[in-house]
Design an enzyme around this catalytic site. Structure first.
Site, short mmCIF file in Angstrom:
data_model
loop_
_atom_site.label_atom_id
_atom_site.label_comp_id
_atom_site.label_asym_id
_atom_site.label_seq_id
_atom_site.Cartn_x
_atom_site.Cartn_y
_atom_site.Cartn_z
N ASP A 1 -17.28 16.65 -10.69
CA ASP A 1 -17.67 15.81 -9.56
C ASP A 1 -18.64 14.72 -10.00
O ASP A 1 -18.63 13.62 -9.44
CB ASP A 1 -18.28 16.68 -8.45
CG ASP A 1 -17.26 17.67 -7.93
OD1 ASP A 1 -16.21 17.23 -7.45
OD2 ASP A 1 -17.49 18.90 -8.07
N SER B 1 -7.79 17.85 -8.26
CA SER B 1 -6.70 16.87 -8.24
C SER B 1 -6.47 16.25 -9.62
O SER B 1 -5.34 15.89 -9.95
CB SER B 1 -6.99 15.78 -7.20
OG SER B 1 -8.24 15.19 -7.44
N ASP C 1 -10.86 20.60 -17.66
CA ASP C 1 -11.25 20.63 -16.24
C ASP C 1 -11.86 19.29 -15.83
O ASP C 1 -12.31 18.52 -16.68
CB ASP C 1 -12.26 21.77 -16.01
CG ASP C 1 -12.36 22.15 -14.53
OD1 ASP C 1 -11.69 21.55 -13.68
OD2 ASP C 1 -13.15 23.09 -14.23
N GLU D 1 -14.44 28.75 -13.01
CA GLU D 1 -14.43 27.64 -13.98
C GLU D 1 -15.48 27.90 -15.07
O GLU D 1 -15.22 27.68 -16.24
CB GLU D 1 -14.73 26.32 -13.26
CG GLU D 1 -13.59 25.88 -12.35
CD GLU D 1 -13.90 24.66 -11.49
OE1 GLU D 1 -12.95 24.05 -10.99
OE2 GLU D 1 -15.08 24.32 -11.32
N LYS E 1 -20.07 20.48 -10.81
CA LYS E 1 -18.71 20.91 -10.50
C LYS E 1 -18.76 21.83 -9.27
O LYS E 1 -19.81 22.29 -8.88
CB LYS E 1 -18.11 21.66 -11.68
CG LYS E 1 -17.88 20.76 -12.89
CD LYS E 1 -17.17 21.46 -14.04
CE LYS E 1 -16.02 22.31 -13.64
NZ LYS E 1 -15.05 21.63 -12.78
N GLY E 2 -17.58 22.05 -8.69
CA GLY E 2 -17.51 22.98 -7.57
C GLY E 2 -17.12 22.32 -6.27
O GLY E 2 -17.10 22.99 -5.22
N GLY E 3 -16.80 21.02 -6.33
CA GLY E 3 -16.30 20.36 -5.12
C GLY E 3 -15.11 21.08 -4.53
O GLY E 3 -14.90 21.09 -3.33
N GLY E 4 -14.33 21.73 -5.41
CA GLY E 4 -13.17 22.50 -4.96
C GLY E 4 -13.46 23.99 -4.81
O GLY E 4 -12.53 24.79 -4.67
N LYS F 1 -6.99 9.26 -12.45
CA LYS F 1 -7.01 10.71 -12.71
C LYS F 1 -5.79 11.11 -13.54
O LYS F 1 -5.88 11.94 -14.46
CB LYS F 1 -7.03 11.48 -11.39
CG LYS F 1 -8.34 11.35 -10.63
CD LYS F 1 -8.33 12.10 -9.31
CE LYS F 1 -9.67 11.89 -8.59
NZ LYS F 1 -9.98 12.88 -7.60
C1 5RP Z 1 -13.42 22.25 -8.55
C2 5RP Z 1 -14.06 21.28 -9.46
C3 5RP Z 1 -13.33 20.02 -9.76
O1 5RP Z 1 -13.19 19.91 -11.13
C4 5RP Z 1 -14.09 18.86 -9.21
O2 5RP Z 1 -14.32 19.05 -7.82
C5 5RP Z 1 -13.33 17.54 -9.42
O3 5RP Z 1 -12.19 17.52 -8.62
P1 5RP Z 1 -11.15 16.34 -8.63
O4 5RP Z 1 -10.47 16.33 -9.96
O5 5RP Z 1 -10.23 16.67 -7.49
O6 5RP Z 1 -11.90 15.04 -8.39
O7 5RP Z 1 -15.14 21.47 -9.96
O8 5RP Z 1 -14.26 23.33 -8.24
#
Ligand code: 5RP
Length: 218
Positions: free
Chosen positions: A84, A30, A81, A103, A94-97, A7
């Site tokens: 996921d 992250s 950005d 976004e 996207k949207g895990g966070g 990453k």
């Molecule tokens: C947050 C997102 C992130 O970009 C996605 O979850 C990836 O996260 P990471 O870089 O921690 O793996 O969409 O809403």
């Protein structure tokens, strides 16, 4: 090499797309945290950032990078950005966070979407990662029932309130062979704020962190 090191490779490689004196669109997660650290190393050379979440705003401000309101800027050259999942057409989940709505807004005002991922995020078909949907709280049950009709298995993300005061439903069990069509169908449900499918506005550039370094696809 660990996943976090991959990453970091991707996050730092994205600096090459940042123009001097520009305002940069900044995502969440992250991988983006590494990009924010990289931006901190050139903060004297940029005007600042538009942020997609309270978490990214906090990290940017800690590094003394000015954060602009989205309404203050006419547009952005680049938005950086994570994702996921990403397929070969550069369509993403996207949207895990839980930051998907902001976004999508910041991505929409940018000329170029630079997606930074580690090499575990590439897939042939989107949907193994549960698809996040931001929903207005009173519509939770209705939207859940509609998502079942679309073939999914929805689960309420317990204890999560988005920066916009809404809830997240994660949809399991989908094999998303037509991401644009599903993006339209879910976005059209009353009570849905945004679905975390980024198919209509996919990425333009993908930077993948690998044990051999950052791989760039334009
Ligand atoms: C947050 C997102 C992130 O970009 C996605 O979850 C990836 O996260 P990471 O870089 O921690 O793996 O969409 O809403």
């Amino acid at each position: 090499m660990t996943q976090d090191e991959m990453k970091k490779e991707a996050g730092w490689a994205a600096l090459k797309y940042v123009e001097p004196n520009s305002i940069v669109g900044v995502g969440t997660g992250s991988t983006v945290n590494h990009f924010i650290d990289a931006l901190g190393s050139i903060k004297e050379e940029i005007k600042g950032a538009v942020s997609s979440s309270e978490a990214s705003t906090k990290r940017l401000e800690e590094l003394e990078i000015p954060v602009f309101d989205c309404n203050e800027v006419g547009g952005l050259d680049v938005y950086v950005d994570g994702a996921d999942e990403i397929n070969a057409d550069k369509e993403m989940i996207k949207g895990g966070g839980a930051a998907l709505t902001r976004e999508k807004i910041v991505a929409a005002i940018a000329d170029k979407f630079i997606c930074i991922v580690d090499d575990t995020k590439a897939v042939d078909v989107l949907g193994q990662f549960p698809l996040p949907v931001e929903v207005i709280p009173m519509a939770r049950s209705f939207v859940g029932r509609e998502l079942v009709k679309l073939g999914g298995d929805p689960a309420y993300r317990e204890g999560v309130v988005t920066d916009n005061g809404n809830i997240i439903i994660d949809v399991y069990g989908l094999s998303i062979t037509n991401p644009k069509d599903l993006e339209d169908k879910i976005n059209a449900l009353p009570g849905v704020v945004t679905v975390g499918l980024f198919a209509h506005r996919g990425a333009d550039v993908v930077i993948t962190g690998t044990p051999q370094g950052a791989k760039i696809e334009e």
